[in-house]
Design a protein around this motif. Sequence first.
Motif, PDB file in Angstrom:
ATOM      1  N   ARG A  83       0.769  -1.361  -0.200  1.00  8.28           N
ATOM      2  CA  ARG A  83      -0.344  -0.113  -0.005  1.00  8.28           C
ATOM      3  C   ARG A  83       0.847   1.820  -0.225  1.00  8.28           C
ATOM      4  N   ASP A  86       2.723   1.324  -3.619  1.00  9.20           N
ATOM      5  CA  ASP A  86       1.515   2.194  -4.615  1.00  9.20           C
ATOM      6  C   ASP A  86       1.405   3.414  -4.542  1.00  9.20           C
ATOM      7  N   VAL A 145       6.561  -5.252  -5.413  1.00  8.49           N
ATOM      8  CA  VAL A 145       5.738  -3.212  -6.054  1.00  8.49           C
ATOM      9  C   VAL A 145       7.390  -2.657  -5.796  1.00  8.49           C
TER      10      VAL A 145
END
Length: 246
Positions: A83, A86, A145
């Motif tokens: 998160r 991102d 990520v």
Amino acid sequence: MPKMTETSPETSADVPEPRKRSVRPKTLARTRTILETAHDVFAERGYEGASISEIARRVGIAEGTIYKHFDSKKDLLGQVLVRYYDGLIVEIEANLPHITGFHEKLRYIFGFHLQNLLTNAGISKVFLREARSHDDYFESIILDVNRRYTGITQAIVQDAITRGEVRADFPVRLVRYLVFGTLEHVAWRAMSGRGRIDVPAIADALTDALVRGMAPPAAAEPDPACGLLDRLEAAIARIEAQPAHK
């Protein structure tokens, strides 16, 4: 007898389309709150020092409720870091189109990354010192990520190679280690509260050194990057020489 036409399962009107299960807004809101709270606890206490019970207490729910949303503490940390990254990716991709030129794009990325290491030192240290050192890191969603994040810089360099601004034989994958490894090393003392660094100056020096070192032979200066690397080394030496703040 009328002629029958065959229909495949994909096109048959008699076969209903599968219904997608929707996630209730209340569940999404609860998951978001848990992630936000867990981010704070991990940043404050590190992975080992953070506890599911404290996260649950801060959210105002039973500890068992956390496990309805996440499989384990490690899974929760992974989702927190995904998160976080991102969010960084969204911000970079929103800003890059407004920045012109290979040099300026790199300088923006370097300054952005360095500033975020300092501003979000707690969660950055969890990633660098704890999450990345786990044996399963290379099979984790955190690695995925992180590669998307560092891949933005690699794409900028690859585009510059296509335009002839960077020599064709430059190993693009090396950018991840040259850039992010350097910035993380430079920032570590300051992240630990032991001094300060000049973010624009470091971003400038690293950008200049890298751009000149990657330049095609015809565009390279007689002594490419040597003076700039000396400046970067001197800047790092000044940082490391600063007394620790008590």
